[in-house]
Each structure stands twice: as structure tokens, then as C-alpha cells.
Design a protein around this motif. Structure first.
Motif, short mmCIF file in Angstrom:
data_model
loop_
_atom_site.label_atom_id
_atom_site.label_comp_id
_atom_site.label_asym_id
_atom_site.label_seq_id
_atom_site.Cartn_x
_atom_site.Cartn_y
_atom_site.Cartn_z
N ARG A 44 12.31 34.99 -12.42
CA ARG A 44 11.91 33.66 -11.95
C ARG A 44 12.53 33.28 -10.61
NH1 ARG A 44 13.48 29.40 -15.37
NH2 ARG A 44 11.72 28.26 -14.57
N ALA A 45 13.23 34.18 -9.96
CA ALA A 45 13.95 33.87 -8.72
C ALA A 45 13.06 33.31 -7.63
CB ALA A 45 14.70 35.10 -8.22
N SER A 46 11.80 33.69 -7.62
CA SER A 46 10.91 33.19 -6.56
C SER A 46 10.73 31.67 -6.62
CB SER A 46 9.55 33.88 -6.64
OG SER A 46 8.90 33.54 -7.85
N ILE A 47 11.02 31.07 -7.77
CA ILE A 47 10.97 29.62 -7.90
C ILE A 47 11.92 28.96 -6.91
CG2 ILE A 47 11.54 27.70 -9.46
CD1 ILE A 47 10.44 29.43 -11.75
N LEU A 48 12.97 29.69 -6.53
CA LEU A 48 13.95 29.14 -5.60
C LEU A 48 13.39 28.97 -4.19
CD1 LEU A 48 17.14 30.98 -6.85
CD2 LEU A 48 16.54 28.58 -7.19
N ASN A 49 12.16 29.36 -3.95
CA ASN A 49 11.48 29.10 -2.67
C ASN A 49 10.78 27.75 -2.68
OD1 ASN A 49 11.88 31.42 -0.96
ND2 ASN A 49 10.73 32.57 -2.47
#
Length: 106
Positions: A44-49
Motif C-alpha cells: 500500500r506504499a503508493s498511497i503515500l503519494n
């Protein structure tokens, strides 16, 4: 990325806006990390964009006369020890799954 909208609000609310922003962003990232397992964090790291992933930062910026326009997540890093623990854990889970599958087939 951010924009200064109100110099007076900034001067009245903080002596160190960048320090405030770093602390707020850190709090948001810690909240995100705490709500995920290591594996779900990686997935889910892309949520940090997404600006919406940083409510504490957006609020602090608004309080001090700034507007948060965009966030760019540039990856993560961790200690070699944590990487080793994670890799060992994956190897052990894989071994246990293979063992269970083998027993199920017998």
C-alpha cells in the motif's frame, strides 16, 4: 509541494515552519505504518503519494498559512537487520507452506 498563502498567519503561528512540517509528515507516516503490517505497508506504499494520506501535515500547514499541494513518496529504507528478519520470515513461511502442502498431498 506547498504554497505560502498567508505570511501573517505563518509569522503568528510558528518560528520554524519547515520543522513543523517535518514533524507533521513524520506523524502521518508513523500513523500509516502503524496501521499496516510490514507486507501490507509494502503493498500500500503508493498511497503515500496522495495528499489525503497526510491529514496532520495538511492541517498544520493550513494553521500556519500554507497549502499542501502535492506529496511525492520516494520510497523507504530500513536497517539491514530488519531486512534480514523479514527475509528469514518469508523463507520460514514458504517452508511451512510447502511442508503443509506436501503432507496434504500424501
Amino acid at each position: 509541494f506547498y504554497e505560502l498563502l498567508d505570511v501573517e498567519a505563518m509569522l503568528d503561528s510558528t518560528h520554524d515552519p519547515i520543522g513543523d512540517f517535518i514533524n507533521a509528515a513524520s506523524a502521518d507516516v508513523m500513523s500509516f505504518g502503524a496501521s499496516n503490517t510490514y507486507e501490507s505497508l509494502l503493498q500500500r506504499a503508493s498511497i503515500l503519494n496522495d495528499v489525503d494520506a497526510f491529514p496532520i501535515l495538511a492541517s498544520r500547514m493550513e494553521q500556519s498559512g500554507f497549502k499542501l499541494l502535492r506529496v511525492v513518496y520516494r520510497g523507504y529504507s530500513t536497517s539491514d537487520k530488519l531486512k534480514s528478519v523479514h527475509e528469514s520470515s518469508i523463507a520460514e513461511r514458504t517452508r511451512l507452506k510447502l511442508t503443509a502442502d506436501t503432507r496434504a498431498m500424501e
